[in-house]
Design a protein around this motif. Structure first.
Motif, PDB file in Angstrom:
ATOM      1  N   UNK A  48       0.852  -1.188   0.000  1.00  8.60           N
ATOM      2  CA  UNK A  48       0.000   0.000   0.000  1.00  8.60           C
ATOM      3  C   UNK A  48       0.883   1.232   0.000  1.00  8.60           C
ATOM      4  N   UNK A  49       0.364   2.309  -0.578  1.00  9.77           N
ATOM      5  CA  UNK A  49       1.096   3.560  -0.553  1.00  9.77           C
ATOM      6  C   UNK A  49       0.125   4.716  -0.417  1.00  9.77           C
ATOM      7  N   UNK A  50       0.654   5.842   0.069  1.00  4.10           N
ATOM      8  CA  UNK A  50      -0.184   6.999   0.314  1.00  4.10           C
ATOM      9  C   UNK A  50       0.610   8.247  -0.043  1.00  4.10           C
ATOM     10  N   UNK A  57      -3.214   3.722  -2.574  1.00  2.00           N
ATOM     11  CA  UNK A  57      -3.188   2.629  -3.545  1.00  2.00           C
ATOM     12  C   UNK A  57      -2.919   1.351  -2.781  1.00  2.00           C
ATOM     13  N   UNK A  58      -3.601   0.265  -3.166  1.00  2.00           N
ATOM     14  CA  UNK A  58      -3.436  -1.012  -2.496  1.00  2.00           C
ATOM     15  C   UNK A  58      -3.196  -2.138  -3.493  1.00  2.00           C
ATOM     16  N   UNK A  63      -6.756  -5.448  -0.523  1.00  2.00           N
ATOM     17  CA  UNK A  63      -7.881  -4.503  -0.566  1.00  2.00           C
ATOM     18  C   UNK A  63      -9.024  -4.986   0.329  1.00  2.00           C
ATOM     19  N   UNK A  64      -9.543  -4.064   1.106  1.00  2.00           N
ATOM     20  CA  UNK A  64     -10.633  -4.398   2.011  1.00  2.00           C
ATOM     21  C   UNK A  64     -10.170  -4.946   3.339  1.00  2.00           C
ATOM     22  N   UNK A  65      -8.885  -5.265   3.462  1.00  2.00           N
ATOM     23  CA  UNK A  65      -8.368  -5.809   4.719  1.00  2.00           C
ATOM     24  C   UNK A  65      -7.319  -4.901   5.356  1.00  2.00           C
ATOM     25  N   UNK A  66      -6.558  -4.207   4.541  1.00  2.76           N
ATOM     26  CA  UNK A  66      -5.492  -3.330   5.033  1.00  2.76           C
ATOM     27  C   UNK A  66      -5.877  -1.876   4.784  1.00  2.76           C
TER      28      UNK A  66
END
Length: 114
Positions: A48-50, A57-58, A63-66
């Protein structure tokens, strides 16, 4: 500049963990921050990044868990992980783009096992 990751450990399938990564040193600004992982025998992959503006972005597998988040005032990025699976087992590394340069944390082990 140093990135210090923490929060890894041993957790049962279905459990949760929260990773933290704090950047320290002479820092003017931090752009993107992210988490990567590397399982034994596999290549390092993006989890993941931010961005500095909060866009995320995952990887499809998480997705949906982290959930990735950041506290800009603390130069810290977090990774909240729920519903963990054995295939999430890996060394997790944080990365930060600090003043135009990429820095990596030392890695923290996450083991999902019963």
């Amino acid at each position: 500049v140093q990135l210090q990751a923490s929060g890894g450990g041993l957790v049962q399938p279905g459990g949760s963990l929260r990773l933290s990564c704090a950047a320290s040193g002479s820092i003017f600004s931090i752009d993107g921050m992210g988490w990567y992982r590397q399982a034994p025998g596999k290549q390092r992959e993006l989890v993941a990044q931010i961005t500095s503006a909060g866009s995320t972005t995952y990887a499809d597998s998480v997705k949906g868990r982290f959930a990735i988040s950041r506290a800009n005032a603390k130069n810290t990025v977090y990774l909240q992980m729920i519903s963990l699976k054995p295939e999430d087992t890996a060394v997790y590394y944080c990365r930060g783009s600090v003043d135009g340069y990429d820095y990596w944390g030392q890695g923290t082990q996450v083991t999902v096992s019963s």
